[in-house]
Motif scaffolding. Structure first.
Motif, PDB file in Angstrom:
ATOM      1  N   THR A 659       0.848  -1.192   0.000  1.00 57.56           N
ATOM      2  CA  THR A 659       0.000   0.000   0.000  1.00 57.56           C
ATOM      3  C   THR A 659       0.882   1.239   0.000  1.00 57.56           C
ATOM      4  O   THR A 659       1.784   1.367   0.839  1.00 57.56           O
ATOM      5  CB  THR A 659      -0.926   0.021   1.227  1.00 57.56           C
ATOM      6  N   ILE A 660       0.643   2.128  -0.947  1.00 56.37           N
ATOM      7  CA  ILE A 660       1.405   3.365  -1.060  1.00 56.37           C
ATOM      8  C   ILE A 660       0.587   4.479  -0.418  1.00 56.37           C
ATOM      9  O   ILE A 660      -0.479   4.843  -0.927  1.00 56.37           O
ATOM     10  CB  ILE A 660       1.708   3.695  -2.530  1.00 56.37           C
ATOM     11  N   PRO A 661       1.061   5.039   0.689  1.00 56.42           N
ATOM     12  CA  PRO A 661       0.279   6.079   1.380  1.00 56.42           C
ATOM     13  C   PRO A 661       0.448   7.444   0.717  1.00 56.42           C
ATOM     14  O   PRO A 661       1.388   7.671  -0.043  1.00 56.42           O
ATOM     15  CB  PRO A 661       0.885   6.073   2.786  1.00 56.42           C
ATOM     16  N   PHE A 662      -0.475   8.349   1.021  1.00 53.84           N
ATOM     17  CA  PHE A 662      -0.401   9.729   0.564  1.00 53.84           C
ATOM     18  C   PHE A 662      -0.275  10.645   1.779  1.00 53.84           C
ATOM     19  O   PHE A 662      -0.659  10.280   2.896  1.00 53.84           O
ATOM     20  CB  PHE A 662      -1.647  10.112  -0.237  1.00 53.84           C
ATOM     21  N   SER A 663       0.254  11.837   1.545  1.00 50.29           N
ATOM     22  CA  SER A 663       0.311  12.815   2.617  1.00 50.29           C
ATOM     23  C   SER A 663      -1.106  13.216   3.021  1.00 50.29           C
ATOM     24  O   SER A 663      -2.067  13.039   2.268  1.00 50.29           O
ATOM     25  CB  SER A 663       1.089  14.053   2.174  1.00 50.29           C
ATOM     26  N   LYS A 664      -1.233  13.761   4.224  1.00 50.07           N
ATOM     27  CA  LYS A 664      -2.540  14.180   4.720  1.00 50.07           C
ATOM     28  C   LYS A 664      -3.155  15.224   3.795  1.00 50.07           C
ATOM     29  O   LYS A 664      -4.356  15.185   3.510  1.00 50.07           O
ATOM     30  CB  LYS A 664      -2.392  14.738   6.131  1.00 50.07           C
ATOM     31  N   ARG A 665      -2.332  16.156   3.292  1.00 50.71           N
ATOM     32  CA  ARG A 665      -2.834  17.196   2.401  1.00 50.71           C
ATOM     33  C   ARG A 665      -3.339  16.596   1.092  1.00 50.71           C
ATOM     34  O   ARG A 665      -4.439  16.913   0.624  1.00 50.71           O
ATOM     35  CB  ARG A 665      -1.737  18.221   2.115  1.00 50.71           C
ATOM     36  N   THR A 666      -2.538  15.683   0.511  1.00 50.23           N
ATOM     37  CA  THR A 666      -2.951  15.071  -0.756  1.00 50.23           C
ATOM     38  C   THR A 666      -4.215  14.247  -0.572  1.00 50.23           C
ATOM     39  O   THR A 666      -5.130  14.285  -1.403  1.00 50.23           O
ATOM     40  CB  THR A 666      -1.819  14.203  -1.313  1.00 50.23           C
ATOM     41  N   SER A 667      -4.296  13.493   0.536  1.00 55.06           N
ATOM     42  CA  SER A 667      -5.497  12.689   0.794  1.00 55.06           C
ATOM     43  C   SER A 667      -6.734  13.572   0.868  1.00 55.06           C
ATOM     44  O   SER A 667      -7.790  13.235   0.325  1.00 55.06           O
ATOM     45  CB  SER A 667      -5.334  11.909   2.100  1.00 55.06           C
ATOM     46  N   GLY A 668      -6.600  14.717   1.521  1.00 45.73           N
ATOM     47  CA  GLY A 668      -7.732  15.633   1.616  1.00 45.73           C
ATOM     48  C   GLY A 668      -8.163  16.160   0.274  1.00 45.73           C
ATOM     49  O   GLY A 668      -9.356  16.306  -0.007  1.00 45.73           O
ATOM     50  N   ARG A 669      -7.183  16.449  -0.590  1.00 43.24           N
ATOM     51  CA  ARG A 669      -7.518  16.952  -1.926  1.00 43.24           C
ATOM     52  C   ARG A 669      -8.197  15.881  -2.770  1.00 43.24           C
ATOM     53  O   ARG A 669      -9.069  16.186  -3.593  1.00 43.24           O
ATOM     54  CB  ARG A 669      -6.258  17.432  -2.645  1.00 43.24           C
ATOM     55  N   LEU A 670      -7.792  14.625  -2.598  1.00 46.36           N
ATOM     56  CA  LEU A 670      -8.384  13.545  -3.398  1.00 46.36           C
ATOM     57  C   LEU A 670      -9.865  13.383  -3.105  1.00 46.36           C
ATOM     58  O   LEU A 670     -10.626  12.914  -3.954  1.00 46.36           O
ATOM     59  CB  LEU A 670      -7.648  12.232  -3.129  1.00 46.36           C
ATOM     60  N   HIS A 671     -10.294  13.770  -1.927  1.00 48.54           N
ATOM     61  CA  HIS A 671     -11.717  13.681  -1.589  1.00 48.54           C
ATOM     62  C   HIS A 671     -12.550  14.654  -2.408  1.00 48.54           C
ATOM     63  O   HIS A 671     -13.772  14.535  -2.476  1.00 48.54           O
ATOM     64  CB  HIS A 671     -11.926  13.964  -0.098  1.00 48.54           C
ATOM     65  N   ARG A 672     -11.898  15.628  -3.056  1.00 49.03           N
ATOM     66  CA  ARG A 672     -12.646  16.670  -3.769  1.00 49.03           C
ATOM     67  C   ARG A 672     -13.048  16.269  -5.177  1.00 49.03           C
ATOM     68  O   ARG A 672     -13.771  16.994  -5.842  1.00 49.03           O
ATOM     69  CB  ARG A 672     -11.808  17.947  -3.851  1.00 49.03           C
ATOM     70  N   THR A 673     -12.533  15.165  -5.675  1.00 48.97           N
ATOM     71  CA  THR A 673     -12.865  14.769  -7.041  1.00 48.97           C
ATOM     72  C   THR A 673     -13.599  13.446  -7.025  1.00 48.97           C
ATOM     73  O   THR A 673     -13.384  12.608  -6.142  1.00 48.97           O
ATOM     74  CB  THR A 673     -11.602  14.674  -7.910  1.00 48.97           C
ATOM     75  N   ARG A 674     -14.479  13.260  -7.977  1.00 54.08           N
ATOM     76  CA  ARG A 674     -15.272  12.038  -8.056  1.00 54.08           C
ATOM     77  C   ARG A 674     -14.582  10.945  -8.858  1.00 54.08           C
ATOM     78  O   ARG A 674     -14.875   9.776  -8.698  1.00 54.08           O
ATOM     79  CB  ARG A 674     -16.637  12.340  -8.704  1.00 54.08           C
ATOM     80  N   LYS A 675     -13.694  11.340  -9.757  1.00 50.83           N
ATOM     81  CA  LYS A 675     -13.042  10.347 -10.612  1.00 50.83           C
ATOM     82  C   LYS A 675     -11.652  10.856 -10.957  1.00 50.83           C
ATOM     83  O   LYS A 675     -11.456  12.044 -11.178  1.00 50.83           O
ATOM     84  CB  LYS A 675     -13.863  10.102 -11.884  1.00 50.83           C
ATOM     85  N   LEU A 676     -10.671   9.973 -10.994  1.00 50.96           N
ATOM     86  CA  LEU A 676      -9.291  10.390 -11.233  1.00 50.96           C
ATOM     87  C   LEU A 676      -8.510   9.243 -11.851  1.00 50.96           C
ATOM     88  O   LEU A 676      -8.588   8.103 -11.387  1.00 50.96           O
ATOM     89  CB  LEU A 676      -8.632  10.812  -9.912  1.00 50.96           C
ATOM     90  N   THR A 677      -7.761   9.547 -12.916  1.00 48.52           N
ATOM     91  CA  THR A 677      -6.872   8.564 -13.521  1.00 48.52           C
ATOM     92  C   THR A 677      -5.469   8.722 -12.935  1.00 48.52           C
ATOM     93  O   THR A 677      -4.901   9.817 -12.964  1.00 48.52           O
ATOM     94  CB  THR A 677      -6.812   8.737 -15.049  1.00 48.52           C
ATOM     95  N   VAL A 678      -4.946   7.656 -12.350  1.00 50.34           N
ATOM     96  CA  VAL A 678      -3.600   7.687 -11.773  1.00 50.34           C
ATOM     97  C   VAL A 678      -2.706   6.732 -12.544  1.00 50.34           C
ATOM     98  O   VAL A 678      -3.162   5.706 -13.060  1.00 50.34           O
ATOM     99  CB  VAL A 678      -3.607   7.318 -10.270  1.00 50.34           C
TER     100      VAL A 678
END
Length: 705
Positions: A659-678
């Protein structure tokens, strides 16, 4: 509906229209010039056909869009970015706030979700210009504004003014010409210091009671309102054009691109209007037609009942004004979506269109299939259905599909009208084989929507096709090429054909085979499968020895393999590259934001390296996520940034997950989008003490809440 056609009720009028359509010639939605104004026009639905005009003179649905041509022969500009402003010109406070909420919410949601493959705007990315860069996928919403500047004196005659309803302050307001629209918008942009130039798009919206005409209007005018069958044929739902002071053929920094969106949503469910104006605006939406039925039938509608519009954003009745009309904004949303795609692919009206002037969405006029949910049955109060075929954020929408250029060039998939893009590489791994056997890998199983288009070489259009790249997992050279059907690939199985390939493994083991597919818009996806090869293992690396200091197995002391005793030839060194594969297991964006990205990997030996999680730079900027630019990406790839990393060290070959973790700031930003290509990139090297070698694996996945 007497304000529309004297002595005809609403149902009778619509029935008369539909009857007339079976013999009316195709009006088409075209790039045209009216009264000196060149526009990309969306006429009212005088055809009720799906995608490309009438077949003969009968009102029938063709199976898919089949224009004789669709081209941009001079490579004229498309928009590579699209910053969108919504301007409600409404000094009379007539444009309902709930309508504005639906419209602004749509623009916002498209902007947040941007740059994914699953929605209709991704279809636009196959279109390009002489830069060979794709047209913009989606938009960046720069906000909305209600302009209370008074309307000028009417410049035209409204052919069907609203009937006055004093208790609700309903009345005919004015009639504006396109010249007045342009003058006002140019002054508005200047007064507020707003940006001009290609890449900025302004949607000017006017409320019920304001007619817009391209000429003087009246009974034969080209207007947003209509009254008779005769001027219905000249009426329109919306249009786009350009204010171009310098008259530069391809526009310049002073050009203002705009879409004119008059109120053409009708009035069903709006009890503030008079009975004559509470009509269903099927002239600007397909009304739930079923294109698969023969003859055409209205979905779910009782016999003799006129078709109904679809309003997926209609709220439970009553609406804020006490009636049931919030969903009328869905018809306006569709007009904006149609104009957005046509502006992006044909901003100066000299780029992508067919020989008859039809633009991107015009080829698929009235084609909304397949739907993703909802029902065409009438909702109590609104009189509309709630079918939808697109999801942005948490909201659903009913949007016209877009034209796929590949349908003119290749047989499969060959779908002319798409609600989104599919890029699903696929192949089936052979059964276990012996070393030295020849095995085949068939990438033609892949589902690639955008598999044929156009690129420009020295300004001249040339064919462009999807490419297939194979990594066989054994350190051999990757193979890249096209699929059968491309003119450069006329003899199957020979270079540069690579959709299907043969390969032979000299040694036993488990090999991870990866197919990487790149479509004509530059989107990349990959899939990996494992093949088992029975046979002797690969030889161990041979360590170079200084002359005369020792021996290697099977050699005379003081010599090297292949040399005479006492020779000084340097030994041959065989160091296989590490074989690695990786895949993204996670699919829930919510779970990723909370716990991290779960990935699966496999390696064939002891390795050390790192994982990198990448997202498109423009998406990161919109979400407020920072990171280092990704380097070493394939040529032509969209810019990416690294948003997270993880170290990988193994002591032997094998497979596992992490599992690759994200920073707290990045995790919070990811909650703002409904769909994302990584994109996941794995870079590893083996543990050889001399001349270590490395392997890079790239894969991608779309995450959604």
């Amino acid at each position: 509906m007497s304000s529309r056609v004297a002595k005809l009720g609403a149902a009778t009028f619509i029935a008369a229209l539909l009857a007339a359509l079976t013999i009316a010639p195709s009006a088409g939605a075209v790039v045209t010039e009216v009264a000196g104004t060149r526009v990309g026009l969306q006429p009212s639905n005088s055809e009720s056909v799906s995608d490309g005009g009438l077949v003969g003179i009968k009102n029938v649905w063709s199976e898919t869009a089949q224009p004789e041509s669709f081209a941009n022969p001079t490579g004229s500009p498309v928009l590579h970015t699209s910053n969108v402003y919504a301007v409600y010109w409404d000094p009379t406070d007539t444009y309902h706030g709930d309508w504005q909420g639906v419209i602004d919410g749509f623009l916002h949601n498209v902007g947040v979700q941007g740059n994914v493959l699953g929605d209709v705007f991704a279809v636009d990315t196959q279109y390009t210009d002489t830069t060979n860069q794709p047209a913009a996928n989606g938009l960046s919403f720069r906000g909305a504004y209600t302009d209370t500047t008074p309307y000028p004196v009417a410049g035209c005659t409204d052919p069907a003014p609203l009937k006055e309803v004093k208790i609700h302050k309903i009345r005919a307001i004015t009639c504006l010409t396109d010249l007045q629209i342009q003058q006002h918008l140019q002054a508005f942009v200047t007064a507020h210091g707003l940006p001009a130039g290609l890449g900025n798009v302004y949607y000017l919206l006017t409320p019920p009671g304001v007619a817009v005409c391209l000429d003087g209007g009246g009974s034969k005018g080209h207007c947003s309102d209509f009254k008779t069958l005769e001027n219905y044929e000249h009426s329109f739902c919306s249009y786009h054009s350009a204010i171009n002071p310098s008259k530069a053929i391809n526009g310049d920094a002073s050009t203002i691109l705009y879409g004119m969106i008059p109120w053409t949503a009708g009035g069903v469910g709006d009890g503030q209007l008079g009975p004559e104006d509470q009509y269903s605006a099927i002239n600007c939406q397909d009304g739930g037609f079923d294109p698969s039925s023969k003859p055409i039938e209205v979905q779910e509608g009782p016999p003799g009942e006129p078709p109904r519009v679809q309003e997926p954003n209609q709220v439970s009745c009553p609406s804020p004004d006490g009636f049931c009309d919030t969903g009328l904004a869905d018809l306006i949303v569709n007009q904006i979506a149609v104009e957005q795609q046509n502006i992006v692919t044909n901003p100066m009206l000299n780029a992508w269109q067919d020989s008859g002037g039809k633009e991107n969405t015009d080829e698929c006029r009235n084609f909304f299939a397949p739907t993703a949910g909802g029902s065409s049955s009438k909702v109590e109060g609104s009189g509309a259905g709630n079918l939808y075929n697109q999801v942005f954020g948490a909201r659903t929408y009913y949007l016209n599909t877009a034209f796929n250029l590949a349908a003119l060039r290749l047989n499969y998939p060959g779908v002319g009208c798409l609600p989104g893009v599919r890029l699903d590489p696929s192949f089936t791994a052979p059964n276990p084989v012996k070393s030295g056997d020849i095995v085949g890998f068939d990438g033609m199983e892949s589902d690639i929507s955008l598999n044929a288009a156009v690129k420009y070489i020295a300004g001249v259009p040339a064919p462009n096709y999807a490419t297939y790249t194979w990594n066989f997992g054994d350190g051999s050279t990757q193979v890249t090429g096209y699929a059968p059907g491309a003119p450069t690939c006329e003899t199957p199985w020979l270079s540069p054909c690579a959709a299907s390939v043969f390969h032979s493994y000299p040694y036993g083991g488990e090999y991870v085979v990866t197919l990487i597919v790149t479509d004509v818009a530059g989107h990349i996806a990959s899939v990996s499968n494992t093949i088992t090869v029975v046979g002797p293992p690969p030889p161990s690396p041979v360590v170079p020895l200084a002359p005369g200091t020792g021996s290697t197995p099977g050699s005379t002391p003081g010599s090297t393999p292949g040399s005479a005793a006492g020779g000084t030839t340097t030994p041959t060194v065989i160091v296989p590259v590490p074989v690695a594969a990786a895949a993204i297991v996670s699919r829930s964006l919510k779970a990723v934001a909370k716990k991290g990205l779960v990935v699966r990997y496999s390696v064939n030996e002891q390795v050390a390296g790192r994982f990198e999680v990448l997202i498109p730079s423009n998406v990161a900027k919109r979400l407020g996520i920072s990171g280092a630019p990704a380097t070493g990406m394939p040529a032509g790839s969209a810019p990416q940034i690294v948003v997270s990393k993880a170290i990988l060290v193994t002591t032997k070959g094998g497979r596992s997950t992490l599992t690759i973790p994200f920073s707290k700031r990045t995790s919070g930003r990811l909650h703002r989008t409904r769909k994302l290509t990584v994109t996941l990139r794995l870079i590893v090297r083996n543990a050889a003490s001399h001349s270590p070698t490395s392997t890079t694996v790239v894969t991608a996945a779309t995450l959604a809440h």
